[in-house]
Design an enzyme around this catalytic site. Structure first.
Site, PDB file in Angstrom:
ATOM      1  NE  ARG B  23      22.898  92.169  39.196  1.00  0.00           N
ATOM      2  CZ  ARG B  23      23.354  93.045  40.085  1.00  0.00           C
ATOM      3  NH1 ARG B  23      23.823  94.212  39.687  1.00  0.00           N
ATOM      4  NH2 ARG B  23      23.328  92.768  41.371  1.00  0.00           N
ATOM      5  NE  ARG B  27      21.043  98.674  33.787  1.00  0.00           N
ATOM      6  CZ  ARG B  27      21.525  99.720  34.462  1.00  0.00           C
ATOM      7  NH1 ARG B  27      21.742 100.872  33.816  1.00  0.00           N
ATOM      8  NH2 ARG B  27      21.807  99.641  35.741  1.00  0.00           N
ATOM      9  NE  ARG B  36      13.944  97.144  31.490  1.00  0.00           N
ATOM     10  CZ  ARG B  36      14.622  97.832  32.391  1.00  0.00           C
ATOM     11  NH1 ARG B  36      15.709  97.319  32.923  1.00  0.00           N
ATOM     12  NH2 ARG B  36      14.223  99.028  32.779  1.00  0.00           N
ATOM     13  CG  ASP B  72      14.703  92.131  41.427  1.00  0.00           C
ATOM     14  OD1 ASP B  72      15.776  92.605  41.010  1.00  0.00           O
ATOM     15  OD2 ASP B  72      14.235  92.398  42.557  1.00  0.00           O
ATOM     16  CE1 TYR B 148      18.163  96.317  47.853  1.00  0.00           C
ATOM     17  CE2 TYR B 148      18.362  93.998  48.415  1.00  0.00           C
ATOM     18  CZ  TYR B 148      18.835  95.115  47.760  1.00  0.00           C
ATOM     19  OH  TYR B 148      19.981  95.035  47.024  1.00  0.00           O
TER      20      TYR B 148
END
Lengths: 340, 340
Positions: B23, B27, B36, B72, B148
């Protein structure tokens, strides 16, 4: 007198493997939910009569081999001077610990005067049980309690407590030290009040690297177990314990309570024959078919063997568990005969 | 040409240990957050120019040894016919899979026509990188994607998917089979489009008992790796992998990417010398002091030794990570010299 559980803690011979379940007094039982309609969770922990009633429900409904008194690991944390509330999402702490000053403000409570209801619950339970079934006391371990106190509730990454560990380890150690003093006194008080074995829940210690486990969790558990002494069987539970099992084995615990991720035969191979093992069915198995429950229970019994094993789940029973499956688990353990 | 990463995947000699971070385009980088501001997460995954830009940010800012394309794990799930949205709390699936009919409705998408933007991103990245830095493709593994799809998002106890596993394993296996076909084709498409190594994220497989891992996760990973073949290094990541490492080692992976709970020297002892290891710093270490970052990074490098090790975190980098600490990590790995 049913002393299978105590005998298994001490690796003495038993006629069959004893069985109980973590969080066995809980929401999956209708009788429990009926009581919770009338009273909040933390109030229930402090209501001697109702807490006794709830503690005994699994004995009456499932006929387990041990009774654990109904309480919450945050009860002594509240007595240290932390405001705890319990929401649907779990525990919430309005003012989490973040500084040395926060740690210094905390008290080490005297359990007999500040948490007297726990003693009263245990005394009443011993009186009810009349030595027919063993009574288990419990507490959260310092690392696990500290996670709630610092994160302010449950956590996914435990980033607040680990940040503190990696920037100001002395402050964290100050907190862990106060928690160890609190929990040591609290468990000794439980024993004086009638607990015949104690389980220390270090649920979140499995989130640590081994090096951090050895610094921030293990020494406090070892100190507590040392201060309790070996008159009373001491059980240590960690969720996700496979990478630290060898260290846990040196904690002074008589029993290691393990999660389902590691086969119990392999856990045995890693820790040797000096202590007992408790576990380790995935609680989700109880959400599935009856034939699968039976098969999985028997697998664990076979793998664990007849000596030094207490059958339990690898984590607390889930609120959505059908009570018939919990009963089936107990019945399967009771029906199983180890081959020589 | 920097081929350290690829050489380490193959256990060939390297001048120093290569380093990248799961990752790493994320962020914690201001440049990422700026982009973003203008575009949602899933839209960013599908915007070739911006996804390329974001993928390259960690190369420019931290000078890592590998670039992973920005995407993703749920992108191919969406292409199977599932409606995915991403909220602040993580992925959300409005209509989770619960029945055989739900599974039968799912398509196995042709990636070149149904997820063409991923190929375009990879081709553009290869063109930008001009073989100077290796390009990594990735996908979620069947078990993890199925969690998920069945839970409808993240989960604590994975009780929905495990209920299905323990009541109707055939339906779950039908889903896992379709996912394996999808992911196998998807990764081969990524390789055709320029990926020089691929990582399979089986993040939640560490929640399974070994027996369940061997039935519901492992066979699908092995099949995917077999279909990819050994021209391209294959990396397998599982969070909380210590109880299943020996099984993972038989998956056909060239590299096992491990979490921080097990010391890397012990992971090496368990899996032997036939494959490489990637990891395994606790991402929370990057939230702490600089001296602690340096010490922990060097501990891992020393333990892992000079051959067959790629430095990485044990899980994705946290959004709250100070970028200086991410850079410090990379610099520490680069400065370290293994003693003979």
């Amino acid at each position: 007198m049913n002393d299978r559980f105590i005998r298994a803690c001490r690796r003495e011979p038993v006629d069959r493997t004893p069985v109980w379940m973590m969080r066995q007094a809980g929401r999956y039982l209708k009788d429990y939910r009926d009581i919770r309609q009338k009273i909040g969770f933390l109030d229930l922990c402090k209501n001697v009569d109702l807490a006794v009633e709830v503690s005994l429900q699994p004995l009456h409904i499932l006929d387990v081999d041990a009774v654990i008194f109904f309480s919450d690991i945050l009860i002594p944390v509240e007595a240290m001077g932390i405001e705890v509330s319990l929401t649907d999402k779990g525990p919430e702490i309005a003012n989490p610990i973040r500084s040395r000053a926060d740690v210094e403000r905390l008290r080490v409570p005297d359990p007999s005067s500040e948490i007297p209801f726990t003693g009263a619950i245990l005394r009443a339970l011993r009186n009810e049980l009349r030595n027919a079934t063993p009574l288990v006391g419990f507490a959260g371990a310092p690392w696990t309690l500290a996670t709630y106190m610092i994160e302010g509730g449950g956590s996914k990454s435990f980033s607040e407590i680990k940040s503190l560990a990696y920037t100001d380890p002395r402050t964290l150690e100050g907190l862990l030290d106060k928690l160890a003093s609190t929990i040591s006194a609290y468990l000794r008080y439980q024993i004086e009040s009638g607990a015949q074995a104690v389980q220390l829940f270090d649920t979140w210690a499995g989130e640590l690297s081994r090096r951090d486990y050895e610094r921030f969790a293990f020494p406090y558990v070892r100190r507590i177990f040392e201060e309790i002494g070996n008159f009373t069987p001491r059980i240590l539970y960690v969720n996700g314990c496979s990478a630290i099992l060898n260290v846990m084995a040196r904690s002074g615990a008589d029993v290691l309570s393990i999660d389902w991720r590691i086969p119990i035969s392999e856990a045995r191979a890693r820790v040797g024959n000096a202590l007992s093992l408790q576990g380790n069915l995935d609680p989700c198995v109880l959400l599935g078919s009856r034939s699968n429950v039976k098969e999985r229970v028997e697998d664990i019994l076979r793998e664990a063997g007849p000596v030094g094993h207490i059958f339990n789940l690898g984590h607390g029973i889930l609120p959505t568990t059908p009570v018939e499956n919990a009963r089936l688990l107990v019945d399967c353990v009771k029906a199983y005969r180890h081959t020589a």
